[in-house]
Design an enzyme around this catalytic site. Structure first.
Site, PDB file in Angstrom:
ATOM      1  N   CYS A  74       1.188  -1.466   0.190  1.00  0.00           N
ATOM      2  CA  CYS A  74      -0.268   0.474   0.118  1.00  0.00           C
ATOM      3  C   CYS A  74       0.915   1.261   0.182  1.00  0.00           C
ATOM      4  CB  CYS A  74      -0.764  -0.139   1.440  1.00  0.00           C
ATOM      5  SG  CYS A  74      -1.759   1.655   2.007  1.00  0.00           S
ATOM      6  N   GLN A 271     -18.679 -12.077  10.690  1.00  0.00           N
ATOM      7  CA  GLN A 271     -17.292 -12.515  10.574  1.00  0.00           C
ATOM      8  C   GLN A 271     -15.940 -11.008   9.027  1.00  0.00           C
ATOM      9  OE1 GLN A 271     -15.305 -14.014  12.546  1.00  0.00           O
ATOM     10  NE2 GLN A 271     -17.394 -15.363  13.663  1.00  0.00           N
ATOM     11  N   GLU A 321     -26.475 -16.247  22.461  1.00  0.00           N
ATOM     12  CA  GLU A 321     -26.081 -15.091  22.181  1.00  0.00           C
ATOM     13  C   GLU A 321     -26.641 -13.604  23.096  1.00  0.00           C
ATOM     14  OE1 GLU A 321     -24.450 -13.701  19.749  1.00  0.00           O
ATOM     15  OE2 GLU A 321     -24.919 -12.119  20.160  1.00  0.00           O
ATOM     16  N   ASP A 352     -26.784 -13.313  28.135  1.00  0.00           N
ATOM     17  CA  ASP A 352     -25.444 -12.122  28.954  1.00  0.00           C
ATOM     18  C   ASP A 352     -24.728 -12.902  29.308  1.00  0.00           C
ATOM     19  OD1 ASP A 352     -23.352 -10.787  29.051  1.00  0.00           O
ATOM     20  OD2 ASP A 352     -24.846  -9.505  30.776  1.00  0.00           O
ATOM     21  N   ASP A 372     -16.998 -18.699  20.799  1.00  0.00           N
ATOM     22  CA  ASP A 372     -16.527 -17.528  19.670  1.00  0.00           C
ATOM     23  C   ASP A 372     -16.696 -16.234  20.759  1.00  0.00           C
ATOM     24  OD1 ASP A 372     -15.233 -16.178  17.681  1.00  0.00           O
ATOM     25  OD2 ASP A 372     -17.340 -16.710  16.382  1.00  0.00           O
ATOM     26  N   CYS A 398     -10.548 -14.053  18.911  1.00  0.00           N
ATOM     27  CA  CYS A 398      -9.315 -12.468  18.608  1.00  0.00           C
ATOM     28  C   CYS A 398      -8.786 -12.118  18.855  1.00  0.00           C
ATOM     29  CB  CYS A 398     -10.899 -12.030  17.823  1.00  0.00           C
ATOM     30  SG  CYS A 398     -12.004 -11.318  19.413  1.00  0.00           S
TER      31      CYS A 398
HETATM   32  C1  LIG Z   1     -16.305 -12.902  17.569  1.00  0.00           C
HETATM   33  S1  LIG Z   1     -18.786 -12.663  17.713  1.00  0.00           S
HETATM   34  C2  LIG Z   1     -18.745 -14.145  17.435  1.00  0.00           C
HETATM   35  C3  LIG Z   1     -19.895 -14.586  16.232  1.00  0.00           C
HETATM   36  C4  LIG Z   1     -20.526 -15.522  15.645  1.00  0.00           C
HETATM   37  N1  LIG Z   1     -19.776 -16.344  16.031  1.00  0.00           N
HETATM   38  C5  LIG Z   1     -20.497 -15.546  14.254  1.00  0.00           C
HETATM   39  O1  LIG Z   1     -18.343 -15.882  13.977  1.00  0.00           O
HETATM   40  O2  LIG Z   1     -20.806 -14.765  13.300  1.00  0.00           O
HETATM   41  C6  LIG Z   1     -19.015 -12.772  19.261  1.00  0.00           C
HETATM   42  C7  LIG Z   1     -20.724 -12.670  19.594  1.00  0.00           C
HETATM   43  O3  LIG Z   1     -20.843 -12.230  21.293  1.00  0.00           O
HETATM   44  C8  LIG Z   1     -21.614 -11.810  21.406  1.00  0.00           C
HETATM   45  N2  LIG Z   1     -21.628 -11.087  22.845  1.00  0.00           N
HETATM   46  C9  LIG Z   1     -20.870  -9.789  22.851  1.00  0.00           C
HETATM   47  N3  LIG Z   1     -21.492 -10.106  24.369  1.00  0.00           N
HETATM   48  C10 LIG Z   1     -21.939 -10.686  24.840  1.00  0.00           C
HETATM   49  C11 LIG Z   1     -22.324 -11.023  26.055  1.00  0.00           C
HETATM   50  N4  LIG Z   1     -22.364 -10.700  27.453  1.00  0.00           N
HETATM   51  N5  LIG Z   1     -23.289 -12.469  26.312  1.00  0.00           N
HETATM   52  C12 LIG Z   1     -23.462 -13.617  25.071  1.00  0.00           C
HETATM   53  N6  LIG Z   1     -22.749 -13.190  23.590  1.00  0.00           N
HETATM   54  C13 LIG Z   1     -22.206 -11.878  23.412  1.00  0.00           C
HETATM   55  C14 LIG Z   1     -21.690 -10.924  20.131  1.00  0.00           C
HETATM   56  O4  LIG Z   1     -23.219  -9.957  19.711  1.00  0.00           O
HETATM   57  C15 LIG Z   1     -21.410 -11.096  18.888  1.00  0.00           C
HETATM   58  O5  LIG Z   1     -22.323 -11.832  18.582  1.00  0.00           O
END
Ligand SMILES: C[S@@+](CC[C@H](N)C(=O)[O-])C[C@H]1O[C@@H](n2cnc3c(N)ncnc32)[C@H](O)[C@@H]1O
Length: 444
Positions: A74, A271, A321, A352, A372, A398
């Site tokens: 870049c 993602q 979720e 939560d 995840d 991540c």
């Molecule tokens: C890294 S993303 C993974 C989503 C999914 N597995 C995917 O591959 O698209 C993390 C997920 O955790 C959810 N998340 C964040 N805080 C959370 C909480 N306190 N309790 C449950 N889920 C939560 C987010 O909304 C998000 O969808």
């Protein structure tokens, strides 16, 4: 040590890369963070910012270049903070990330995995399908659109972005002209962009109501580029679509190996890198190895990205979720993909998973676990893993520091790390995506 001024022509030796991909050196009582510097290199630097005894700097002239140094693909890399590792070959970026995970696991006293998986690799350019871009109007100059400058909150002045999906990365100049033509150009602080496999949306954050002709200009751009335009005047609930006026209010991506198609709102979590996502889902499934007799728990399931592929192999899958909106989307995706998912039982709940009073014992029992989590990891779940007692857990992460912390908790509960690997989800940046497999050490 007494501090002195750093002479502009003074050379410093870069000792290592920090977790953000920035070179480190000590000189004259200062800790220098050197953007563009690699371990072992000597560099003269330009000081960008000073914070107490820390200097944020940019490598200007390099001597004794690192063996894996490359010309950054870049041309704007020196003035844009979006990528920090463009000057390191992609293979060396990945080994740096793998070493980082190894080191963090070691620091937590976690035994190395029995197997290091081959790196999961995708394209190094045009991969980024979601991003938040800054917008800045500078009087007498073009509006700027892009990531922030290194060590600054100012928007970088770039003409294109190589890591963004080409539908947007190659249209930054058009976007700048569009934003500059708006009567409210000074009241647009940022854009969110989201791309599906063959569609994209821009969400324009605006701090003032649109003025005369603004909507028409935005629609003209949407029509000529084939994108969708959303407006956001306040919080996420204020988001409305400006164009197209009718038609499906979702973007789409597919997982062709599973015959699945996912619909999502541009603000939903998906993602970032679709090529890596396809491989990651297939790998997670292979590593977890569900059969028709198994029940699977998919924690942090989002819109069902892993849940639905799992369901095509397992007897049942339960997704959990935190966002009610994402659970609703996961249900929509289940209904739209029922034929591909087959007859397995698939359920979703909103919970939560970080709540202080959350007890892992509330989760349904499952033979297999997929996690995840966001960057903060899954400490609650890892602490309570003994209550869930899955036969195997696959953890997609991540943030390697929280994965390593949670690996320690898994180990304390009798789960060994049987495999781990790096997924090249964010080439040229310092972000580390990884995958880890945990199994009871004594499956007794
Ligand atoms: C890294 S993303 C993974 C989503 C999914 N597995 C995917 O591959 O698209 C993390 C997920 O955790 C959810 N998340 C964040 N805080 C959370 C909480 N306190 N309790 C449950 N889920 C939560 C987010 O909304 C998000 O969808």
């Amino acid at each position: 040590m007494a501090r002195r001024r750093l002479e502009r022509s003074e050379r410093v030796r870069v000792s290592e890369l920090d977790a953000e991909g920035i070179g480190l050196a000590d000189s004259g009582g200062f800790r220098l963070r050197i953007r563009g510097g690699l371990p072992g290199e000597d560099a003269t630097v330009k000081v960008l910012r000073r914070r107490r005894n820390r200097l944020e700097t940019l490598a200007e002239v390099i001597a004794h270049p690192h063996a894996d140094r490359v010309t950054p693909p870049c041309p704007w890399t020196a003035r844009c903070g979006g990528c920090v590792l463009q000057h390191l070959s992609p293979a060396a970026q990945r080994s740096t990330k793998r070493r980082r995970l190894e080191t963090l696991l070691h620091e937590q006293g976690v035994a190395p995995p029995a197997i290091w998986l081959p790196d999961v690799v995708g394209p190094n350019a045009g991969y980024r399908h979601k991003a938040r871009l800054g917008v800045r109007q500078v009087p007498g100059r073009d509006v700027m659109v892009g990531f922030r400058e290194p060590a600054s909150s100012r928007v970088a002045d770039v003409e294109a972005c190589r890591i963004l999906a080409p539908a947007l990365g190659e249209r930054l100049t058009e976007l700048k002209a569009l934003l500059g033509s708006l009567t409210i150009a000074d009241a647009v602080p940022q854009l969110e962009i989201a791309c599906g496999d063959s569609d994209f949306a821009i969400i324009l954050r605006h701090l003032k109501p649109l003025g005369d002709g603004d909507a028409e200009r935005l629609i003209e751009f949407a029509v000529s580029s084939g994108g969708q335009i959303y407006l956001q005047s306040a919080g996420p609930d204020s988001v409305v679509r400006l164009w197209p006026e009718e038609g499906a209010r979702r973007l789409q991506y597919t997982l062709p190996d599973f015959g699945l198609s996912f619909a999502f709102h541009p603000l939903d979590f998906v993602q970032v890198n679709p090529a890596i996502n396809r491989q990651m889902v297939a790998l997670a499934l292979e590593l977890l190895g569900p059969t028709a007799q198994d029940s699977v728990l998919d924690l942090f399931c989002g819109i069902g990205n892993f849940t639905l592929p799992m369901a095509s192999r397992a007897g049942s899958v339960h997704g959990v979720e935190g966002s009610e909106a994402l659970v609703a989307r996961a249900q929509e995706n289940l209904a739209a993909n029922r034929a591909a998912v087959g007859t397995s039982r698939v359920t979703f709940t909103a919970a939560d998973l970080y709540a202080e009073d959350f007890d892992v014992g509330q989760l349904p029992a499952a033979d297999l676990l997929l996690l995840d989590p966001p960057r903060s990891g899954a400490e609650n779940i890892a602490r309570g893993i003994g209550k869930l007692a899955p036969r195997r857990a696959v953890y997609v992460s991540c943030h390697p520091a929280t994965l390593a912390r949670d690996a320690r908790l898994f180990a304390d509960a009798g789960y060994g790390l049987t495999a781990a690997g790096i997924l090249d989800m964010f080439p040229h940046t310092a972000h580390v995506e990884s995958i880890a497999v945990f199994e009871p050490r004594d499956p007794g």
